[in-house]
Scaffold this motif. Sequence first.
Motif, PDB file in Angstrom:
ATOM      1  N   VAL A  11      20.544 -10.513 -90.021  1.00  0.00           N
ATOM      2  CA  VAL A  11      20.242 -11.702 -89.218  1.00  0.00           C
ATOM      3  C   VAL A  11      21.536 -12.356 -88.726  1.00  0.00           C
ATOM      4  O   VAL A  11      21.678 -12.666 -87.539  1.00  0.00           O
ATOM      5  CB  VAL A  11      19.385 -12.704 -90.025  1.00  0.00           C
ATOM      6  N   PHE A  12      22.492 -12.568 -89.621  1.00  0.00           N
ATOM      7  CA  PHE A  12      23.737 -13.214 -89.214  1.00  0.00           C
ATOM      8  C   PHE A  12      24.557 -12.325 -88.280  1.00  0.00           C
ATOM      9  O   PHE A  12      25.188 -12.818 -87.341  1.00  0.00           O
ATOM     10  CB  PHE A  12      24.563 -13.631 -90.429  1.00  0.00           C
ATOM     11  N   SER A  13      24.547 -11.021 -88.514  1.00  0.00           N
ATOM     12  CA  SER A  13      25.278 -10.116 -87.621  1.00  0.00           C
ATOM     13  C   SER A  13      24.690 -10.141 -86.223  1.00  0.00           C
ATOM     14  O   SER A  13      25.422 -10.128 -85.224  1.00  0.00           O
ATOM     15  CB  SER A  13      25.251  -8.690 -88.173  1.00  0.00           C
ATOM     16  N   LYS A  14      23.363 -10.176 -86.139  1.00  0.00           N
ATOM     17  CA  LYS A  14      22.705 -10.236 -84.830  1.00  0.00           C
ATOM     18  C   LYS A  14      23.094 -11.519 -84.093  1.00  0.00           C
ATOM     19  O   LYS A  14      23.344 -11.497 -82.890  1.00  0.00           O
ATOM     20  CB  LYS A  14      21.180 -10.156 -85.014  1.00  0.00           C
ATOM     21  N   ARG A  15      23.199 -12.630 -84.832  1.00  0.00           N
ATOM     22  CA  ARG A  15      23.617 -13.880 -84.196  1.00  0.00           C
ATOM     23  C   ARG A  15      25.072 -13.811 -83.752  1.00  0.00           C
ATOM     24  O   ARG A  15      25.421 -14.338 -82.695  1.00  0.00           O
ATOM     25  CB  ARG A  15      23.421 -15.048 -85.149  1.00  0.00           C
ATOM     26  N   LEU A  16      25.911 -13.175 -84.550  1.00  0.00           N
ATOM     27  CA  LEU A  16      27.321 -13.052 -84.167  1.00  0.00           C
ATOM     28  C   LEU A  16      27.499 -12.154 -82.945  1.00  0.00           C
ATOM     29  O   LEU A  16      28.468 -12.292 -82.209  1.00  0.00           O
ATOM     30  CB  LEU A  16      28.146 -12.509 -85.341  1.00  0.00           C
ATOM     31  N   LEU A  18      25.990 -12.292 -80.320  1.00  0.00           N
ATOM     32  CA  LEU A  18      25.858 -13.050 -79.081  1.00  0.00           C
ATOM     33  C   LEU A  18      27.224 -13.321 -78.464  1.00  0.00           C
ATOM     34  O   LEU A  18      27.338 -13.509 -77.257  1.00  0.00           O
ATOM     35  CB  LEU A  18      25.117 -14.365 -79.345  1.00  0.00           C
ATOM     36  N   CYS A  19      28.267 -13.349 -79.301  1.00  0.00           N
ATOM     37  CA  CYS A  19      29.606 -13.626 -78.776  1.00  0.00           C
ATOM     38  C   CYS A  19      30.619 -12.530 -79.099  1.00  0.00           C
ATOM     39  O   CYS A  19      31.744 -12.574 -78.589  1.00  0.00           O
ATOM     40  CB  CYS A  19      30.106 -14.978 -79.275  1.00  0.00           C
ATOM     41  N   SER A  84      15.967  -5.465 -83.206  1.00  0.00           N
ATOM     42  CA  SER A  84      15.886  -6.741 -83.922  1.00  0.00           C
ATOM     43  C   SER A  84      16.365  -6.561 -85.366  1.00  0.00           C
ATOM     44  O   SER A  84      16.399  -5.441 -85.882  1.00  0.00           O
ATOM     45  CB  SER A  84      14.449  -7.257 -83.912  1.00  0.00           C
TER      46      SER A  84
END
Length: 165
Positions: A11-16, A18-19, A84
């Motif tokens: 989950v956190f890797s997927k959010r990271l 984004l940038c 996902s």
Amino acid sequence: ACNCIDCIQNVFSKRLMLCLSPVQLQFYTSAAAAMMQLPFMLFYHAADIYRSPPSPHLLGMLLIAAVAYHLQSVTAYCTMDLVSPVTMSVSNCAKRGLLIILSILYFGNQVGPYTWVGMALIIAGVFAYNRARTIQTMQDKAKGDKELLPLTRNDLSRNPWPKST
């Protein structure tokens, strides 16, 4: 515990992502892990390494393992960039189940009935997840086709690209 940490990391890797690109994410996470582990490694093993340095063969094997781990991590981050976090977690469970089965077959380890039940649950869960994803994708396509393609003259008058707020 390992599966829970793996899910949180997904989950956190997927959010990271984004940038950051998958390669950048691999670099920064590896650098952070090395900075966290290096002091402990030096504290506990520096004297042993100085007293008895590793052989060139061992260093070569460690280099091969490091390259293989790097390629596996970059591949995992590139895959995660495409799917996902839930799909990534399910595929990791399937991978672990397959590795257990292959190691049982290759090494000939004896396993009990609970292990076989656990592996059957893994396989059934992966199939159920894939079936649910297929059904959801088909429903989304059917719903999306109605909204994207105009069917009447009135549908042509509405703006297909609403303003974001």
